[in-house]
Design an enzyme around this catalytic site. Structure first.
Site, mmCIF file in Angstrom:
data_model
loop_
_atom_site.group_PDB
_atom_site.id
_atom_site.type_symbol
_atom_site.label_atom_id
_atom_site.label_comp_id
_atom_site.label_asym_id
_atom_site.label_seq_id
_atom_site.Cartn_x
_atom_site.Cartn_y
_atom_site.Cartn_z
ATOM 1 N N SER A 1 30.398 118.174 -12.664
ATOM 2 C CA SER A 1 29.890 117.510 -11.472
ATOM 3 C C SER A 1 28.531 116.861 -11.753
ATOM 4 O O SER A 1 28.419 116.008 -12.627
ATOM 5 C CB SER A 1 29.840 118.522 -10.321
ATOM 6 O OG SER A 1 29.672 117.875 -9.081
ATOM 7 N N ASP B 1 40.441 116.321 -6.002
ATOM 8 C CA ASP B 1 39.005 116.580 -5.915
ATOM 9 C C ASP B 1 38.477 115.921 -4.641
ATOM 10 O O ASP B 1 38.442 114.697 -4.533
ATOM 11 C CB ASP B 1 38.311 115.998 -7.149
ATOM 12 C CG ASP B 1 36.861 116.424 -7.268
ATOM 13 O OD1 ASP B 1 36.191 116.552 -6.221
ATOM 14 O OD2 ASP B 1 36.389 116.601 -8.409
ATOM 15 N N HIS C 1 37.832 120.197 -7.055
ATOM 16 C CA HIS C 1 36.548 119.984 -7.720
ATOM 17 C C HIS C 1 36.122 121.230 -8.491
ATOM 18 O O HIS C 1 35.505 121.123 -9.556
ATOM 19 C CB HIS C 1 35.486 119.633 -6.677
ATOM 20 C CG HIS C 1 34.188 119.191 -7.258
ATOM 21 N ND1 HIS C 1 34.053 118.044 -8.009
ATOM 22 C CD2 HIS C 1 32.943 119.750 -7.200
ATOM 23 C CE1 HIS C 1 32.798 117.908 -8.398
ATOM 24 N NE2 HIS C 1 32.101 118.924 -7.925
#
Length: 279
Positions: free
Chosen positions: A98, A230, A259
């Protein structure tokens, strides 16, 4: 072993360093608003397979110093470079999730490759090239999305963090999902360890930093992993574009993965990353 390194601008950064110092190093870069603890499963997995594993808490996150400045991708990359230089990491593999994926892109392009320290990179559910909608990337998310994150954090950070972890982050809001309360609790614990200011200003860093040039500069083999469900960093404007921009990319999209797939699908992700490292 865990320790601290002080950056050139005087910030104390916490890091963990496990394994033989003669082994190939893997350095992990965590997502927002978490800490090095989010890599526990991966660190144990790769340590058991003979690698040296390192993870640090981003400035203002986890156990690192809660400062009032430098909450931007350039400082994130420089802080990672301070850790890598302090430990003299060579032939290293850098893995980022991320926001940590943005940190990896910035570190590798701006510090790691110029210093000859990097062998490979892995971007997992990563934010580059840019999350917010721009003329260059019209498929991005509207700024209202990120303004909403800032408003939720400022109003009640504890409640906001719980809702993120219990909902879209791991896909626990999907019908039929196997909700894991301890995973939610651990996400919340890590988030609440850090600075509200770092988390608030970090939203701009992860959403509005155009990292196209960073991606173009990364010549080492790079594995791009993303889930097609996601809900935090949509893969079409992230993983797919990363694979197009990077000079030497391998792309894998996971059907139905969230995610937070590094946690809830760790067995699959760890095996795929190991195969890439050994290739």
């Amino acid at each position: 072993m865990s320790n601290f390194v002080t950056t050139p601008d005087g910030v104390d950064i916490f890091y963990k360093d496990w394994g033989s110092k003669d082994a190939q190093p893997i350095m992990f870069h965590h997502g927002w608003p978490l800490s090095a603890d989010d890599w526990d499963t991966q660190m144990l997995f790769f340590l058991a397979r003979g690698y040296r594993v390192i993870a640090h808490d981003r400035r203002g996150h986890g156990r690192s110093q809660q400062v009032d400045s430098g909450h931007d991708m350039a400082h994130y990359a420089a802080d990672a470079a301070a850790v890598a230089r302090h430990l003299d990491l060579r032939d290293a593999i850098h893995i980022g999730h991320s926001t940590g994926g943005g940190e990896v892109a910035a570190y590798v392009a701006r510090h790691g490759l110029p210093e000859g320290r990097v062998a490979r990179a892995v971007l997992v559910s990563a934010v580059p090239p840019i999350m917010v909608k721009t003329d260059r990337y019209p498929g991005g998310l509207p700024i209202d999305v990120f303004d909403g994150l800032r408003a939720g954090l400022a109003a009640n950070r504890a409640q906001f963090f719980h809702e993120v972890a219990a909902g879209p982050f791991y896909g626990f809001n999907r019908e039929g999902a196997e909700v894991k309360p301890a995973v939610v609790d651990n996400w919340w614990r890590q988030g609440m360890m850090g600075s509200a200011l770092a988390h608030y200003e970090g939203i701009k860093a992860f959403s509005e930093t155009d990292q196209t040039d960073d991606l173009k500069a990364i010549t080492v083999p790079t594995l791009v992993l993303h889930g097609d469900d996601d809900q935090v960093v949509p893969y079409r404007n992230a993983g797919l574009l990363q694979a197009e921009i990077l000079p030497n990319a391998t792309l894998k999209i996971y059907e139905g993965y969230s995610h937070g797939m590094l946690t809830v699908n760790a067995d699959v992700l760890n095996a795929d990353i190991l195969a890439f490292i050994k290739a």
